[in-house]
Design a protein around this motif. Structure first.
Motif, PDB file in Angstrom:
ATOM      1  N   LEU A 101      -6.190   3.756   8.952  1.00 56.52           N
ATOM      2  CA  LEU A 101      -5.856   2.856   7.854  1.00 56.52           C
ATOM      3  C   LEU A 101      -6.818   3.021   6.684  1.00 56.52           C
ATOM      4  O   LEU A 101      -7.990   3.360   6.878  1.00 56.52           O
ATOM      5  CB  LEU A 101      -5.924   1.392   8.324  1.00 56.52           C
ATOM      6  N   PRO A 102      -6.348   2.745   5.465  1.00 57.88           N
ATOM      7  CA  PRO A 102      -7.263   2.710   4.318  1.00 57.88           C
ATOM      8  C   PRO A 102      -8.183   1.505   4.435  1.00 57.88           C
ATOM      9  O   PRO A 102      -7.842   0.504   5.087  1.00 57.88           O
ATOM     10  CB  PRO A 102      -6.315   2.574   3.118  1.00 57.88           C
ATOM     11  N   GLY A 103      -9.324   1.580   3.801  1.00 59.66           N
ATOM     12  CA  GLY A 103     -10.335   0.541   3.951  1.00 59.66           C
ATOM     13  C   GLY A 103      -9.894  -0.829   3.500  1.00 59.66           C
ATOM     14  O   GLY A 103     -10.397  -1.847   3.997  1.00 59.66           O
ATOM     15  N   LEU A 159      -1.370   5.884   8.193  1.00 59.60           N
ATOM     16  CA  LEU A 159      -0.501   5.003   7.424  1.00 59.60           C
ATOM     17  C   LEU A 159      -0.252   5.593   6.043  1.00 59.60           C
ATOM     18  O   LEU A 159      -1.179   5.931   5.320  1.00 59.60           O
ATOM     19  CB  LEU A 159      -1.145   3.623   7.275  1.00 59.60           C
ATOM     20  N   MET A 160       1.039   5.680   5.682  1.00 55.97           N
ATOM     21  CA  MET A 160       1.425   6.210   4.383  1.00 55.97           C
ATOM     22  C   MET A 160       1.906   5.121   3.428  1.00 55.97           C
ATOM     23  O   MET A 160       1.590   5.125   2.240  1.00 55.97           O
ATOM     24  CB  MET A 160       2.540   7.256   4.547  1.00 55.97           C
ATOM     25  N   TYR A 166       0.840  -1.198   0.000  1.00 54.82           N
ATOM     26  CA  TYR A 166       0.000   0.000   0.000  1.00 54.82           C
ATOM     27  C   TYR A 166       0.874   1.246   0.000  1.00 54.82           C
ATOM     28  O   TYR A 166       1.898   1.307   0.695  1.00 54.82           O
ATOM     29  CB  TYR A 166      -0.908   0.036   1.235  1.00 54.82           C
ATOM     30  N   THR A 167       0.490   2.238  -0.795  1.00 50.75           N
ATOM     31  CA  THR A 167       1.131   3.547  -0.775  1.00 50.75           C
ATOM     32  C   THR A 167       0.057   4.617  -0.870  1.00 50.75           C
ATOM     33  O   THR A 167      -0.764   4.607  -1.799  1.00 50.75           O
ATOM     34  CB  THR A 167       2.119   3.722  -1.948  1.00 50.75           C
ATOM     35  N   ASP A 168       0.047   5.528   0.095  1.00 53.04           N
ATOM     36  CA  ASP A 168      -0.888   6.646   0.080  1.00 53.04           C
ATOM     37  C   ASP A 168      -0.528   7.606  -1.057  1.00 53.04           C
ATOM     38  O   ASP A 168       0.647   7.810  -1.367  1.00 53.04           O
ATOM     39  CB  ASP A 168      -0.832   7.379   1.422  1.00 53.04           C
TER      40      ASP A 168
END
Length: 266
Positions: A246-248, A42-43, A8-10
């Motif tokens: 956090l992302p979903g 979180l990034m 994951y990357t924001d």
């Protein structure tokens, strides 16, 4: 920055702003995972990275050589013992370490685990050497954050907490506000997982049908581990503790052990 294990990357992530990020590194015996955190958000998240990258960074050289606001490292243990703070004296740390049968290729750490206990543990020397450049003052036992997150959730004496990885399971049990039991076991399949869970319950005089297992880590509803556990432990829950924003698409229970490192303070 190139990382084939990136999960994951924001969209707003920028490595040039690393000075404002916290870097979380969770090291296992064969790999490591990392996360960038900015103001509790979180990034970046990546798992199962090549352990050699820590000592000799290539693909992750930009990440592992940047300057961060904080670096927090969770180290694995090949042996450990908990010592009540009331009994622990720094000058006697070597005496406690003898209980671990330390080899020449292992390094011993003695650190605070929680308000009542210190932990003395050994980790492979090559792993300790790989993270030394970040400063041993930034290292913690890699389950300390997980334990701290659960401690802060007001755990019930009717619950047994498990964190499951590919070949390892951690058990945590509280009596009141205090840790009554903590240990880890390696397991090869769901039958061994059931065996160790039953063993821990027997040690604690817990009745399987009355005990709630609260699970985190590499576990999903209806996977083979949960299915087999449910044959003996009808009361199970997925751990709902959420430490970071956090992302979903990232289930918080799968990320709990790594994200909870953000709670660790020297």
């Amino acid at each position: 920055m190139y990382d084939p294990n990136n999960n994951y990357t924001d969209n707003s992530f920028n490595l040039y702003q690393a000075y404002s990020y916290s870097l979380l590194l969770q090291v296992d015996l064969t790999s490591f995972s990392y996360a960038f955190v900015h103001q509790n958000r979180l990034m970046v998240y990546a798992q199962n990275c090549d352990l050699d990258e820590l000592a000799h960074p290539k693909q992750l050289s930009e990440i592992l050589t940047a300057t961060y606001l904080r670096v927090i490292i969770g180290l694995p243990a090949t042996g450990l013992t908990l010592v009540p703070k009331s009994l622990f004296r720094e000058r006697h740390a070597a005496d406690f370490a003898r209980l671990l049968d330390v080899r020449q290729d292992e390094k011993v750490f003695a650190q605070t685990l929680d308000a009542e206990n210190n932990i003395i543990y050994k980790t492979p020397e090559h792993i300790a050497s790989a993270v030394e450049k970040f400063g041993f003052g930034n290292t913690f036992y890699n389950a300390r954050g997980w334990i701290q997150a659960i401690t802060g959730s007001r755990p019930s004496s009717g619950s047994l907490y498990l964190d499951i990885s590919r070949a390892n399971v951690q058990f945590l049990y509280f009596q009141g506000k205090s840790i009554r039991f903590y240990n880890t076991f390696e397991f090869k399949n769901e039958e061994e997982l059931v065996y160790f869970t039953s063993f821990v319950c027997e040690e604690l005089n817990l009745k399987p049908k009355e005990t709630t297992l609260i699970l985190s880590g590499e576990v999903t509803i209806e996977d083979k581990n949960m299915k087999r556990l449910s044959d003996f432990f009808p009361k199970m829950e997925i751990n709902s503790i959420k430490v970071l924003e956090l992302p979903g698409q990232i289930p918080s229970h799968k990320f709990l052990s790594l994200s909870a490192l953000s709670l660790c303070e020297s």
